[in-house]
Scaffold this motif. Structure first.
Motif, short mmCIF file in Angstrom:
data_model
loop_
_atom_site.label_atom_id
_atom_site.label_comp_id
_atom_site.label_asym_id
_atom_site.label_seq_id
_atom_site.Cartn_x
_atom_site.Cartn_y
_atom_site.Cartn_z
N GLU A 1 -1.64 1.28 -5.58
CA GLU A 1 -1.95 -0.02 -4.97
C GLU A 1 -2.93 -0.81 -5.84
OE1 GLU A 1 -3.94 -1.93 -0.89
OE2 GLU A 1 -3.19 0.14 -0.87
N VAL B 1 0.95 -9.96 -2.33
CA VAL B 1 0.66 -8.60 -2.80
C VAL B 1 -0.82 -8.42 -3.09
CG1 VAL B 1 1.02 -6.98 -4.71
CG2 VAL B 1 2.96 -8.19 -3.72
N PRO C 1 2.78 -5.72 2.01
CA PRO C 1 3.40 -4.64 1.23
C PRO C 1 3.26 -3.31 1.99
CG PRO C 1 2.03 -6.01 -0.18
CD PRO C 1 1.74 -6.43 1.23
N VAL D 1 8.83 -4.87 5.14
CA VAL D 1 7.79 -5.66 4.47
C VAL D 1 7.72 -7.09 5.01
CG1 VAL D 1 7.11 -6.67 2.26
CG2 VAL D 1 7.92 -4.31 2.34
N PHE E 1 7.94 -4.04 -1.85
CA PHE E 1 7.46 -5.41 -2.04
C PHE E 1 8.43 -6.40 -1.40
CE2 PHE E 1 4.48 -5.42 -6.02
CZ PHE E 1 3.59 -4.64 -5.33
N PHE F 1 -2.05 -2.69 1.53
CA PHE F 1 -0.71 -2.13 1.69
C PHE F 1 -0.69 -1.23 2.92
CE2 PHE F 1 0.63 -2.22 -3.11
CZ PHE F 1 0.20 -3.54 -3.20
#
Length: 477
Positions: free
Chosen positions: A260, A309, A364, A357, A395, A314
């Motif tokens: 990440e 992102v 993410p 996602v 993603f 995440f």
């Protein structure tokens, strides 16, 4: 006189300074205005010619594609669209260009046509932007790992093992293909080949990287890999580049942390350092999306997707939890997915990954603990003996982009898994040695570099993010 790059000149205040540029002619209009580009920026610089001061024969040679050297005075531009321009004193033509046959004319060309002109396509704005971004991403990768204490390792391109167990490898041989030596059993006798054994082009540097991680601690590979998969999709290449870090004494949680942080870092680097190219590609993609029906348009613009992102944590979700979410989702119940999820153990497709996602978590996602039977032999078996310590990063717009795992460090378990898959121990004796001499928990991941470039540039075909794509029945250039 020192040559200046156009990217630098466009950012300085004119001070009646004498400068020299070298580049390629984009356009020459009205026998007065030459637009020159040198590859350092999307922008051309306008060079203003006094027609009376130059030989007519010389001016006729200034055509699209010609390589020129121009000296003159950098002055404030009198026209719109640029702050500075060059008042030309001298012109030297290094290389003429035939205007009748030069394929990159100042008009829109299809990507299919430009793939046939791959040696010239970086003279277009789109491909020059893509390749500058590819270069910047490559630098960002090395920068990240160097600053975080990793050692770069060059793993072999020629190998006698199949790291993925897929069997889709390119053979390396010096044997006479018309009359190869044959064993008593009627098979090709590779003991008489150059390496005295059957060898192939590598599909991954991971196994070799693991050996170095178990002595140097933290290593990474970044090199070419090859897959002889007869696939002509927009996501597959026969030759591509892989980034593969391996770290000793790191478990799956540490692996997810590393992946990440790495992805956020390299994407943040190009957002900061390649603003012009990203904004150009963002607008190009936006204009392209406007031509599509409303329901087929991407929900996010390119730069928005990149910040999606870098600016979000995440979400970490087990494979089992993800299957329950997908099985109970509206697209699955209404059979909108092309691949309906019915039971645990299904291999997730891009449509499922993107749903998680873009629709469900809206950030993410890292999926972990996958079924053992859909993952590679080297991934650590969990105590339930059904799942392995694998992880994939998902993603928006692309689905899975990173795949990794905690590696199986227990000798007997690894030997059992290899036996179940008919992988000979003698082929990977050196890999098994790591489990005999100072074994330890270790982990790593792989990232297809072209997949990353596709995500960052918004290009939808992998053939357009590598200089010279290698695909089935195509090895041109």
């Amino acid at each position: 006189m020192k040559t200046s790059s156009i990217s630098n000149l466009l950012n300085v205040q004119p001070a009646l300074q004498k400068i020299t540029i070298k580049g390629w002619v984009r356009t020459f209009r009205a026998n007065r205005f030459i637009a020159v580009n040198d590859g350092s920026t999307l922008q051309n610089i306008q060079c203003v010619v006094d027609f009376e001061s130059f030989d007519e024969a010389l001016l006729k040679r200034i055509t699209t594609g010609a390589a020129v050297e121009i000296s003159g005075e950098l002055v404030e531009s009198q026209g719109k669209g640029q702050a500075v321009e060059i008042k030309v004193d001298s012109i030297r033509i290094h290389g003429d260009s035939d205007p009748e046959s030069y394929p990159i004319q100042p008009k829109k060309h299809s990507f299919e046509f430009l793939r046939e002109q791959a040696h010239l396509r970086t003279r277009t704005n789109t491909f020059s932007a893509v390749m500058r971004l590819r270069s910047a991403l490559s630098f960002a990768v090395h920068k990240y790992f160097t600053e975080n204490g990793f050692y770069n390792m060059h793993t072999p391109i020629i190998t006698g093992s199949d790291a993925e167990g897929a069997g889709e490898m390119f053979r390396v041989t010096t044997l006479d293909l018309k009359t190869p030596p044959v064993s008593d059993e009627g098979n090709v006798d590779y003991s008489q080949d150059f390496f005295a054994k059957e060898t192939n082009l590598t599909v991954s540097g991971q196994l070799e990287a693991e050996t170095y991680a178990m002595s140097l601690g933290k290593v990474y590979t970044f090199g070419p890999t090859f897959r002889a998969e007869n696939s002509n999709t927009s996501r597959h290449l026969a030759e591509f580049w892989m980034i593969e870090p391996e770290v000793a004494f790191m478990d799956l949680d540490g692996n997810m942390d590393l992946a990440e942080d790495f992805m956020k870092s390299v994407i943040s680097y190009v957002i900061e350092h390649n603003k012009e190219d990203l904004e150009f590609l963002d607008q190009r993609l936006f204009n392209e999306e406007k031509q599509k029906p409303q329901n087929e348009r991407s929900p996010m613009r390119l730069i928005e997707k990149l910040r999606f992102v870098t600016d979000n944590n995440f979400k970490r979700v087990s494979y089992t939890e993800a299957i329950d979410i997908l099985r109970n989702s509206k697209p699955n119940k209404k059979k909108k997915f092309n691949y309906i999820i019915n039971e645990w153990g299904a291999d997730l497709q891009s449509e499922h990954e993107r749903f998680l996602v873009e629709k469900h978590f809206k950030c993410p996602v890292i999926l972990f603990d996958y079924p053992a039977n859909i993952k590679a032999f080297y991934m650590r078996l969990n105590e339930d003996e059904k799942t392995v310590r694998a992880m994939d990063i998902l993603f928006p717009g692309i689905g899975e982009i990173v795949g990794g795992s905690q590696r199986e460090e227990r000798l007997e378990v690894l030997k059992e898994k290899m036996a179940a898959l008919d992988i000979p121990e003698e082929e990977l004796w050196w890999y098994l040695d790591l489990r005999k001499f100072g074994t330890a928990v270790h982990s790593g991941f792989g990232l297809g570099f072209e997949r990353l470039v596709m995500f960052v540039t918004g290009m939808t075909n992998i053939r357009d993010v590598i200089p010279y794509p290698r695909t089935p029945q195509n090895a041109e250039f």
